[in-house]
Design a protein around this motif. Structure first.
Motif, PDB file in Angstrom:
ATOM      1  N   GLY A   1      38.766  33.156  41.245  1.00 42.50           N
ATOM      2  CA  GLY A   1      38.891  34.589  41.531  1.00 42.50           C
ATOM      3  C   GLY A   1      37.540  35.302  41.445  1.00 42.50           C
ATOM      4  O   GLY A   1      37.206  36.128  42.299  1.00 42.50           O
ATOM      5  N   ASP A   2      36.773  34.958  40.429  1.00 44.66           N
ATOM      6  CA  ASP A   2      35.453  35.585  40.260  1.00 44.66           C
ATOM      7  C   ASP A   2      34.525  35.187  41.411  1.00 44.66           C
ATOM      8  O   ASP A   2      33.711  35.991  41.879  1.00 44.66           O
ATOM      9  CB  ASP A   2      34.821  35.156  38.924  1.00 44.66           C
ATOM     10  CG  ASP A   2      35.741  35.469  37.763  1.00 44.66           C
ATOM     11  OD1 ASP A   2      36.477  36.466  37.849  1.00 44.66           O
ATOM     12  OD2 ASP A   2      35.725  34.710  36.778  1.00 44.66           O
TER      13      ASP A   2
ATOM     14  N   HIS B   1      43.129  39.669  46.562  1.00 41.43           N
ATOM     15  CA  HIS B   1      43.172  38.236  46.885  1.00 41.43           C
ATOM     16  C   HIS B   1      44.433  37.597  46.337  1.00 41.43           C
ATOM     17  O   HIS B   1      44.891  37.917  45.244  1.00 41.43           O
ATOM     18  CB  HIS B   1      41.925  37.506  46.387  1.00 41.43           C
ATOM     19  CG  HIS B   1      41.684  37.634  44.907  1.00 41.43           C
ATOM     20  ND1 HIS B   1      42.254  36.809  43.972  1.00 41.43           N
ATOM     21  CD2 HIS B   1      40.929  38.496  44.205  1.00 41.43           C
ATOM     22  CE1 HIS B   1      41.855  37.158  42.767  1.00 41.43           C
ATOM     23  NE2 HIS B   1      41.060  38.187  42.870  1.00 41.43           N
TER      24      HIS B   1
ATOM     25  N   GLU C   1      47.853  41.642  39.149  1.00 43.40           N
ATOM     26  CA  GLU C   1      47.079  42.788  38.678  1.00 43.40           C
ATOM     27  C   GLU C   1      47.410  44.051  39.477  1.00 43.40           C
ATOM     28  O   GLU C   1      47.573  45.135  38.896  1.00 43.40           O
ATOM     29  CB  GLU C   1      45.585  42.444  38.750  1.00 43.40           C
ATOM     30  CG  GLU C   1      45.221  41.361  37.726  1.00 43.40           C
ATOM     31  CD  GLU C   1      44.125  40.402  38.163  1.00 43.40           C
ATOM     32  OE1 GLU C   1      43.942  39.374  37.477  1.00 43.40           O
ATOM     33  OE2 GLU C   1      43.459  40.641  39.179  1.00 43.40           O
TER      34      GLU C   1
ATOM     35  N   GLU D   1      35.856  43.945  38.435  1.00 40.53           N
ATOM     36  CA  GLU D   1      36.758  42.818  38.631  1.00 40.53           C
ATOM     37  C   GLU D   1      37.902  42.940  37.640  1.00 40.53           C
ATOM     38  O   GLU D   1      37.737  42.788  36.436  1.00 40.53           O
ATOM     39  CB  GLU D   1      36.008  41.492  38.459  1.00 40.53           C
ATOM     40  CG  GLU D   1      36.834  40.267  38.796  1.00 40.53           C
ATOM     41  CD  GLU D   1      37.397  40.261  40.227  1.00 40.53           C
ATOM     42  OE1 GLU D   1      36.975  41.080  41.069  1.00 40.53           O
ATOM     43  OE2 GLU D   1      38.297  39.441  40.485  1.00 40.53           O
ATOM     44  N   PHE D   2      39.066  43.258  38.188  1.00 41.72           N
ATOM     45  CA  PHE D   2      40.245  43.432  37.358  1.00 41.72           C
ATOM     46  C   PHE D   2      40.697  42.079  36.828  1.00 41.72           C
ATOM     47  O   PHE D   2      40.464  41.045  37.436  1.00 41.72           O
ATOM     48  CB  PHE D   2      41.367  44.056  38.191  1.00 41.72           C
ATOM     49  CG  PHE D   2      42.115  45.121  37.456  1.00 41.72           C
ATOM     50  CD1 PHE D   2      41.704  46.438  37.528  1.00 41.72           C
ATOM     51  CD2 PHE D   2      43.217  44.804  36.669  1.00 41.72           C
ATOM     52  CE1 PHE D   2      42.378  47.422  36.836  1.00 41.72           C
ATOM     53  CE2 PHE D   2      43.887  45.776  35.967  1.00 41.72           C
ATOM     54  CZ  PHE D   2      43.476  47.094  36.052  1.00 41.72           C
TER      55      PHE D   2
HETATM   56 MG   LIG Z   1      40.823  37.117  38.550  1.00 44.67          MG
END
Ligand SMILES: [Mg+2]
Ligand SMILES: Nc1ncnc2c1ncn2[C@@H]1O[C@H](COP(=O)(O)OP(=O)(O)O)[C@@H](O)[C@H]1O
Length: 459
Positions: A442-443, A344, A300, A271-272
């Motif tokens: 996001g996670d 995303h 990212e 996970e960036f």
């Molecule tokens: Mg994130």
């Protein structure tokens, strides 16, 4: 729109049915305590007057970017309010840490990407989950929900898996103090143009991706219990540390973990998160070939293209051009050979995969429902709450993007585009108009999609 409604309903069923297929997930490395305080004008003004208003105000325009005194702490808070900007400064001073602890909080939550995902994957999805906790003090252990969440603990020479609450010990409290303020919040003559937060980070462990003994010495054992692993928390790495070590020492250890995971056939997701150091970012990109999958947002992806691509593309991705995002994802796959990229952004997700199947799309749809449920409630407790998100409206504006994709790719059907050696998957997401909280969405997206996709692959 009617099509997506049907696909969403099916995806929820398919994904939730497949979650029990996963025998174990590993989450590493960052877990901490998030202590949230909603700022109060009177309290803040009184404290600043006591410390000396003039000296605190001097900090606002000369930000030290770290906290070595109370003037720095309150100057940072005021700067964040004035700009309406999220900021995070590291607390270097022991006296200030004591002060923060005494000032207290309104709410405690599990923090760190690994910690947040543990409560979701173990607590809500009921997948057996092993999580890395750099430290396991009581204050943090109690923030883990009940369920199949485990930390590895040595008993003699044997490695046992125990719920963090049962394994707590007298270790350090790694606290991220989060000071939230609403739009229009006023203190003295300063007014917040928008809601946001200032974070005082009093956590020496996650800042250098500290790995506890069980993970340094027992990793080979831990890996045998899982089939998926999600890695996060490397974005904080510094190029140099005061003791003479560098990010390289830490990444060497991470790479040796990846080698062990790969040897055992564990699928890995990275996970960036935005990585300020360009040097560290470069090294993270170089490590991607060792991963199965990566998750990232537009900032990212753009920051990666800045390194492996050109200036034009970097800029276009940041501005949100759909076809530039797709070009960027293809370029990243060309450069690293990684099998799966999940992008995303607000309103839609894309996945680029070196394999085909509708389960890739269903996983994205399930992730979108989980994200909406999380945005609505701030905290997820049961899978049924994710089903409720089926009634959240789907982003209308993504339909325009869908039409553009149809024009560009003739082979576009139900969100899936067949490219010669790759599949591109597009979904419009649910959007919650007034979210209760945006921490950890996001996670939630990336982990929900990753685990459900691999669960469905086994169905
Ligand atoms: Mg994130
Ligand atoms: N109101 C909302 N409703 C639904 N999804 C949202 C909302 N706000 C943000 N999101 C989703 O959450 C994602 C945030 O992920 P990210 O940018 O990685 O931040 P973080 O990792 O800090 O949570 C966005 O890309 C978007 O897809």
């Amino acid at each position: 729109m009617r099509l997506w409604k049907r696909l969403y309903v099916q995806a929820f069923e398919n994904a939730t049915n497949a979650l029990p297929n996963i025998s174990g997930v590993l989450l590493a490395y960052n877990t901490n305590i998030d202590a949230i305080k909603y700022l109060d004008k009177e309290d803040l003004e009184q404290k600043i007057n006591e410390i000396g208003k003039e000296n605190v105000f001097k900090i606002i325009e000369n930000p030290p970017e770290k906290i070595a005194s109370l003037e720095h702490l309150f100057g940072g808070i005021l700067r964040s309010i004035k700009l309406g900007k999220a900021m995070e400064w590291f607390v270097e001073n022991e006296e200030v840490r004591k002060y923060l602890r005494e000032w207290g909080w309104d709410e405690l939550r599990i923090g760190g990407q690994a910690g947040i995902m543990a409560n979701l994957l173990g607590g809500v999805y009921r997948i057996p989950t092993i999580v890395h906790v750099p430290q396991n003090p009581r204050l943090q252990a109690e923030l883990f929900v009940d369920g199949p969440i485990y930390v590895p603990v040595f008993e003699g020479n044997e490695l046992k898996l125990i719920h963090p609450k049962e394994a707590q010990s007298d270790e350090d409290e790694l606290i991220h103090y989060i000071y939230e303020f609403p739009r229009g919040f006023q203190v003295f003559n300063i007014r917040a143009p928008r809601e946001n937060r200032f974070i005082a980070n009093a956590d020496d462990y996650n800042a250098r991706v500290y790995m506890r003994k069980e993970f340094r010495e027992g990793f080979g054992e831990i890996v045998k219990k899982v089939e998926l692993a999600l890695i996060s928390g490397l974005q904080v790495l510094n190029e140099y540390y005061p003791d003479g070590t560098t990010y390289r020492d830490i990444l060497d250890r991470v790479e040796s973990h990846l080698n062990i995971l790969n040897k055992h056939g564990v699928k890995t997701h990275f996970e960036f998160a935005y990585t300020p150091s360009k040097r560290v970012r470069e090294e993270l990109i170089e490590m991607l070939p060792k991963f199965t999958s990566v998750g990232l947002n537009e900032v990212e992806l753009s920051s990666i293209i800045e390194i492996i691509g050109d200036e034009e593309l970097t800029k276009e991705i940041l501005e949100g051009h759909l076809f530039s995002v797709i070009d960027g994802m293809n370029l990243l796959m060309d450069e690293t050979g990684i099998e799966r990229i999940h992008f995303h952004t607000y309103g839609y997700y894309l996945a680029l995969t070196q394999y085909r199947g509708e389960h890739v799309r269903d996983a994205l749809l399930f992730a979108s429902l989980a994200a909406a449920a999380k945005a609505m409630r701030g905290n997820l407790e049961r899978v049924e709450q994710i089903r409720d998100a089926l009634s959240v409206p789907t982003n209308e504006r993504a339909i325009i993007l869908e039409e553009e994709l149809e024009k560009e790719f003739t082979e576009f059907e139900n969100g899936i585009i067949d490219m010669t050696d790759r599949q591109l998957t597009f979904i419009p997401t649910k959007i919650v108009t007034s979210p209760k909280s945006t921490v950890g969405i996001g996670d939630t997206i990336s982990s929900s999609a990753f685990v459900s996709e691999f669960g469905m692959r086994k169905s």
